[in-house]
Write a protein that holds these residues in place. Structure first.
Motif, PDB file in Angstrom:
ATOM      1  N   MET A   1      -7.651   5.143   1.598  1.00  0.00           N
ATOM      2  CA  MET A   1      -7.899   3.816   2.051  1.00  0.00           C
ATOM      3  C   MET A   1      -9.091   3.621   2.649  1.00  0.00           C
ATOM      4  O   MET A   1      -9.648   4.450   3.719  1.00  0.00           O
ATOM      5  CB  MET A   1      -6.699   3.834   3.265  1.00  0.00           C
TER       6      MET A   1
ATOM      7  N   ALA B   1       0.740  -1.135  -0.107  1.00  0.00           N
ATOM      8  CA  ALA B   1       0.176  -0.070   0.165  1.00  0.00           C
ATOM      9  C   ALA B   1       0.784   1.300  -0.081  1.00  0.00           C
ATOM     10  O   ALA B   1       0.509   2.310  -0.955  1.00  0.00           O
ATOM     11  CB  ALA B   1      -0.856   0.007   1.173  1.00  0.00           C
TER      12      ALA B   1
ATOM     13  N   ASP C   1      -8.051  -0.094  -0.752  1.00  0.00           N
ATOM     14  CA  ASP C   1      -7.671   1.056  -1.237  1.00  0.00           C
ATOM     15  C   ASP C   1      -8.433   1.399  -2.688  1.00  0.00           C
ATOM     16  O   ASP C   1      -8.744   0.564  -3.383  1.00  0.00           O
ATOM     17  CB  ASP C   1      -6.138   1.047  -1.529  1.00  0.00           C
TER      18      ASP C   1
END
Length: 235
Positions: free
Chosen positions: A140, A95, A162
């Motif tokens: 997020m 991420a 996400d």
């Protein structure tokens, strides 16, 4: 092998000679031109010279780590797209790389097929798409997702982690083939419901199941508007 009109110049940034050789041979076999850098600072220096279509970047380097390389690339007006290849299979590492602008994330060890699919997907998108990805708002989020084949058959379930105007990252219960066309049905925890045709851009391991990056396909103006409003900082 790709024809000469589709050949691209790729910079491989990794301090492991064996992995340099492997990636180089795979990309050379497809007709691409390949250069190498064993550390982050030399890689940034090479990027400054221009002419690169793709950077394949390891996160662990002897001078500065790959996250710093990604962050510095964001300062350029039109940096080449970056495919991160890393032994870090956790969601947080993936991420973070995507938030810093990586166009894809591939977990080591990977198959030659997955490497080629990831590189081809990114190269077909081009540097302009990567630059747009860096500027695009992201959020997020958490929520449930259902992935179906284009024929409507359910393939797997998972969770949304996400979201951006161009795609989503999801953790799924089963691995899906990169570049496969699917339909993504998502329900975010704060109420956003969304159903859109997508394509699997990359695949890796997650702490629970398999991490996937999906790019949206044939997004309608209505869907795009909903996503942009949802992703506004004030939302």
């Amino acid at each position: 092998m790709v024809d000469s009109s589709k050949a691209r110049r790729v910079l491989v940034v990794d301090d492991e000679p064996d992995l340099q050789t492997l990636i180089g041979q795979v990309l050379w076999g497809e007709g691409h031109e390949v250069e190498f850098a064993a550390a982050g600072l030399p890689a940034l220096g090479r990027v400054e010279l221009g002419g690169l279509d793709l950077v394949v970047l390891d996160l662990v380097l002897p001078d500065i780590d790959g996250y710093v390389v990604l962050d510095r690339l964001r300062e350029r007006s039109a940096p080449p797209p970056v495919l991160v290849v890393s032994g870090r299979a956790d969601y947080g590492s993936c991420a973070k790389a995507l938030r810093l602008g990586a166009a894809g994330y591939l977990v080591k060890p990977f198959s030659v097929r997955d490497l080629l699919a990831a590189c081809q997907t990114i190269l077909e998108g081009g540097a302009e798409h990567a630059a747009e990805r860096r500027r695009a708002p992201r959020q997020m989020v958490t929520g449930e997702v259902r992935v179906l084949g284009l024929d409507g058959e359910q393939l797997t379930l998972g969770e949304l982690v996400d979201l951006s105007p161009g795609g989503a990252q999801v953790n799924l219960g089963a691995p899906l083939q990169p570049r496969a066309g699917v339909r993504l049905s998502l329900h975010a925890s704060d109420g956003l419901d969304f159903d859109v045709e997508s394509r699997i851009a990359w695949r890796g391991l997650a702490s629970r199941g398999f991490a996937h990056g999906l790019g949206f396909v044939n997004l309608t103006s209505e869907h795009e508007g909903r996503l942009l409003r949802y992703l506004e900082p004030s939302a």
